[in-house]
Enzyme design. Sequence first.
Site, short mmCIF file in Angstrom:
data_model
loop_
_atom_site.label_atom_id
_atom_site.label_comp_id
_atom_site.label_asym_id
_atom_site.label_seq_id
_atom_site.Cartn_x
_atom_site.Cartn_y
_atom_site.Cartn_z
N LYS A 154 -6.31 -0.92 7.54
CA LYS A 154 -7.70 -0.63 7.16
C LYS A 154 -8.34 0.33 8.16
O LYS A 154 -7.74 0.66 9.19
CB LYS A 154 -8.50 -1.93 7.07
CG LYS A 154 -7.71 -3.13 6.57
CD LYS A 154 -7.26 -3.03 5.12
CE LYS A 154 -6.49 -4.29 4.75
NZ LYS A 154 -5.93 -4.32 3.41
C1 LIG Z 1 -5.50 -5.93 3.20
C2 LIG Z 1 -6.07 -6.67 2.07
C3 LIG Z 1 -6.28 -8.06 2.11
C4 LIG Z 1 -5.77 -8.91 3.24
O1 LIG Z 1 -6.37 -8.66 4.46
P1 LIG Z 1 -5.76 -9.40 5.77
O2 LIG Z 1 -6.82 -9.15 6.81
O3 LIG Z 1 -4.49 -8.74 6.07
O4 LIG Z 1 -5.64 -10.84 5.45
C5 LIG Z 1 -6.91 -8.66 1.05
N1 LIG Z 1 -7.32 -7.96 -0.03
C6 LIG Z 1 -7.13 -6.63 -0.12
C7 LIG Z 1 -7.62 -5.90 -1.33
C8 LIG Z 1 -6.48 -5.94 0.91
O5 LIG Z 1 -6.26 -4.64 0.80
#
Ligand SMILES: *Cc1c(COP(=O)(O)O)cnc(C)c1O
Length: 372
Positions: A172
């Site tokens: 992210k």
């Molecule tokens: C990356 C992601 C998650 C999970 O996030 P984490 O912090 O790795 O648990 C959940 N939903 C979406 C749409 C994502 O892209």
Amino acid sequence: MGDAEAQAVANTIHSGWVAQGPRVSEFEKKFAEYIGVNEAIAVSSCTAGLHLALHVHGIGPGDEVIVPSFSFIATTNSVIYTGASPVFADVDEVTGNLDVPELDRVLGPQTKAVMVVHQAGVPAELNQIRAWCKARDLLLIEDAACAIGSRYESSLIGSDSHLAVFSFHPRKLLTTGEGGMMVTDSSEIATRLRQLREHGMSVSAADRHASGGTTVEAYLETGFNYRMTDMQAAVGLVQLEKIDRIVRRRRELAETYHRLLDDLDAVRAVTDPTCGATNYQSFWVELQDDMVDRGHVMSFMAERGISTRRGIMAAHLESACSQFASKPLPVTEHLTRRTMILPLYHQMTSDDQVHVIQALSDALTEQLWPKS
Ligand SMILES: *Cc1c(COP(=O)(O)O)cnc(C)c1O
């Protein structure tokens, strides 16, 4: 991440307090200010936060939660953790997000909640979805994992939400290694979330130590260990300072990609929806000509040193979800097969971008008009 993040972690270690403590509190405060909400609650991951968001509202066995299949599997898993069943909805072809006609199609008597995803950073049509949920007395949770810095109309995602959850995974735009942040305007819900993320304790360990006295905690309900560490929060505080710059840079790069892609008729690229502005967390393109094999395009580009990724997954096609029946999801299945993600990173130059689009163009030419 750079030297400032490394120094922040070193300072935290030298401070003698590494688990959830003063830096987590400060990160929560600064994050809430950035988004423009009353409360931000740090957690160990977005997945953990999505689970807590459902749990705190009593979602559990016998309930159904509408989710887009077109998402990273954590969206669906957070529902399964509660004992409720995910109900898969299809998405809009252009944005890749849930919309109201789809919600109407999959609504059932057991539906208790909707989990909307701002997929790849593209904001979903929140006003329409909120009104639809409100009219049916359904809970709305926002999986804003990808959407830090994205805007619905002119407001940052999360600023008008009942409950939205962000991710700080390195994939992210803002990262703490692992981590997540929940935002809400309800201080009541925030208090309970802070207890639930820390074993259901009445007083946080940090507050107990800070009091210097002999405060004894009580355990009010069965909670979880979903805490963020102060080392992660220290990194998050440094990263937060950069977020506006990061989003601005990604939008610039996306604009260049759009210009370069103008001449490629068989390729459609993700863009701002009419309802807002994306942070371009992922720059995905759809290969619109069925004659083109995505796998071949990806290997062709890899041979030129360009790393791409398949598009967003479809959870309902994975065996982990096989016990949950699904209505046909034609748009999801089309998008998951026909989309791929192009490289986008801050240090990228226009020459890099020209190189990427040239390779894409050559890959298409080779398949559509092979030299005999
Ligand atoms: C990356 C992601 C998650 C999970 O996030 P984490 O912090 O790795 O648990 C959940 N939903 C979406 C749409 C994502 O892209």
